[in-house]
Motif scaffolding. Structure first.
Motif, PDB file in Angstrom:
ATOM      1  N   ASP A 252      40.380  16.367   7.067  1.00  0.00           N
ATOM      2  CA  ASP A 252      39.291  16.189   6.112  1.00  0.00           C
ATOM      3  C   ASP A 252      38.732  17.544   5.708  1.00  0.00           C
ATOM      4  O   ASP A 252      39.108  18.591   6.256  1.00  0.00           O
ATOM      5  CB  ASP A 252      38.190  15.305   6.722  1.00  0.00           C
ATOM      6  N   ARG A 258      30.726  15.473   0.430  1.00  0.00           N
ATOM      7  CA  ARG A 258      31.964  14.805   0.820  1.00  0.00           C
ATOM      8  C   ARG A 258      31.832  13.279   0.798  1.00  0.00           C
ATOM      9  O   ARG A 258      32.831  12.557   0.623  1.00  0.00           O
ATOM     10  CB  ARG A 258      32.379  15.281   2.225  1.00  0.00           C
ATOM     11  N   PHE A 265      41.437  10.296   0.395  1.00  0.00           N
ATOM     12  CA  PHE A 265      42.599  10.918   1.007  1.00  0.00           C
ATOM     13  C   PHE A 265      43.820  10.628   0.140  1.00  0.00           C
ATOM     14  O   PHE A 265      43.982   9.529  -0.382  1.00  0.00           O
ATOM     15  CB  PHE A 265      42.817  10.390   2.422  1.00  0.00           C
TER      16      PHE A 265
END
Length: 494
Positions: A252, A258, A265
């Motif tokens: 990550d 975020r 992903f």
């Protein structure tokens, strides 16, 4: 070799590709195929090396050089040149259970270690490899060959990626009763849901799985070990177990913003795209769409390239790929000598497609993400970056030195994190007291593949960390050998 001057007489011709502007309109294989004469010429370029290194399969300077499954490359190159395709297929299968997978999706470290590559373009090994196996299927030479005798021993394989399939194939040849467990609905692991359809079509995977099934291997999809089936029970139900679950824990990025919506992903993006495509041709809408969005891909590797190619086919509005490293040269640097993997600038299929659609290469080099900026609805709207220089600190470690005045804000409604994996998902492993190493991979020595639990083995990315398909096949085959030896006291497996 059949033609000692072949490397002088013929030039390298890599696998031809469809026009990028046309292929982005569909999800079909983006490559074309050589004519037979062209393939024979490519095989003829293989030199009569005193010491060939294409098949070595080792790590040099942290990178793979040569073929980890130790393919008999000079032999089958010569056989193709001689027109002996059936014999070439036999040589190919001797070391690699699935040359169609490596022929389509391997970065070809064999070519990086080719002796001819010292001063000329290397032999197009991967193109010849793929042609041999496709000729085999076309001619009907590749068919089920179930074992004549069964040992009565039962082996469970956890994970149906290349390591799991290779282990299953080898153990089945030895006569054991093999069951492969896969948590997803289709067999293949990241071969199926991690590599896009235009790069490795699912029918290629399914074709091979059907053969393995006809040979007697049992496949159990939609079964997650550790949830539907506890590892301890699996271990007690079978005579041996091999863990081949891959390295599925995403790396990550820890920066402000975020948690904004629209940041995913890369593997989630690729997985949902392929599943929706195979299930319904995207009619169900059950995928992360890049349509009409400004897309930023963070990460410069193969998975990032796959995200580019997928986003282009979704008809994204714009497309940028961040690479934290500076742009490389087109020739090897002095500190990257042959036969190391050549660390050079490459233009892969996704880069070509993005350039064809948007007019330029999509990559931005030496760029580091500083934060994500959202809109009023909590959705990502911009990515803020700074240019960096990679330097060595006093401890000899690489660090990123930010360059003042290079800050930039990029519009983005979809951000894809393609920065790799940190290891396997470990919760079910720790619950079963499986010992892990300091990188959180399953602790099992290369060559023995034995974990701290008797009868429990581990292979592939779950053991070695994120790696190549060809390393997974290597480890699956070798783990099968060690498992067979454990079960029977001896083994005839290679």
């Amino acid at each position: 070799m059949g033609k000692p001057t072949g490397f002088i007489d013929y030039t390298r011709k890599p696998l031809p590709e469809r026009d990028p502007k046309e292929r982005v309109k569909d999800w079909d294989d983006y490559t074309l195929r050589h004519q037979e004469q062209e393939l024979q010429q490519q095989g003829a370029r293989c030199m009569d090396c005193g010491v060939p290194t294409c098949h070595t399969g080792m790590m040099l300077n942290g990178m793979t050089t040569g073929c980890p499954v130790h393919h008999l490359i000079p032999e089958w190159n010569d056989l193709v040149y001689q027109g002996q395709w059936k014999e070439a297929l036999d040589r190919e299968h001797e070391r690699n259970n699935f040359p169609e997978f490596t022929g389509m999706a391997c970065p070809a470290p064999c070519e990086g270690a080719c002796v001819l590559g010292i001063n000329e373009p290397p032999v197009a090994i991967r193109s010849v490899e793929l042609a041999i196996i496709e000729r085999g299927f076309k001619e009907g030479w590749v068919k089920p060959t179930p074992p004549t005798d069964r040992t009565g021993k039962k082996v469970a394989i956890v994970g149906s990626g290349p390591a799991g399939l290779a282990a299953a194939a080898q153990l089945n040849k030895a006569g054991h009763l093999v069951t492969v467990y896969e948590r997803h609905d289709r067999i293949g692991g990241l071969l199926t849901y991690g590599i896009p359809e235009m790069k490795l079509p699912y029918q290629v995977i399914e074709r091979r799985v059907n053969i393995l099934q006809a040979e007697g291997i049992t496949f159990q999809p939609n079964t997650e070990i550790g949830k539907e089936y506890p590892l301890e029970k699996l271990h007690s139900d079978f005579d041996a177990v091999i863990l081949c679950g891959g390295a599925a824990k995403h790396r990550d990025i820890e920066v402000d913003g975020r948690n904004l919506k629209g940041i995913h992903f890369a593997m989630d993006f690729l997985h949902t795209n392929t599943k929706s495509l195979l299930d319904s041709g995207h009619a169900d809408g059950a995928y992360i769409s890049a349509k009409d969005k400004d897309v930023i891909v963070i990460g410069g590797g193969d998975t990032g390239t796959d995200c580019l190619a997928t986003s282009v086919r979704h008809r994204c509005r714009s497309l940028i790929q961040f690479d934290i490293y500076p742009k490389k040269g087109t020739e090897r640097e002095l500190d990257n000598p042959w036969p190391q993997w050549p660390v050079i600038h490459r233009v892969e299929y996704g880069h070509k497609e993005a350039a064809a659609v948007f007019g330029e290469d999509p990559r931005a080099y030496a760029v580091m993400t500083k934060r994500f900026i959202g809109d009023d609805q909590g959705h990502v709207a911009y990515v803020e970056t700074v240019e960096v220089e990679t330097v060595m600190n006093e401890a000899g470690r690489k660090i990123r030195k930010e360059l003042p005045g290079t800050e930039k804000r990029w519009p983005a409604q979809l951000v894809l994190l393609a920065i790799g994996f940190s290891g396997p998902e470990t919760e079910f492993l720790t619950e079963a007291n499986v010992q892990l190493d300091n990188r959180s991979n399953v602790k099992a020595e290369y060559g023995s593949y034995r974990t701290n639990i008797d009868g429990l083995f581990a292979a592939g990315d779950m053991r070695r960390g994120q790696s190549l398909i060809v390393w997974a096949i290597n480890e699956g085959r070798e783990a099968a050998r060690e498992c067979d030896k454990y079960l029977m006291g001896e083994t005839s497996l290679p």
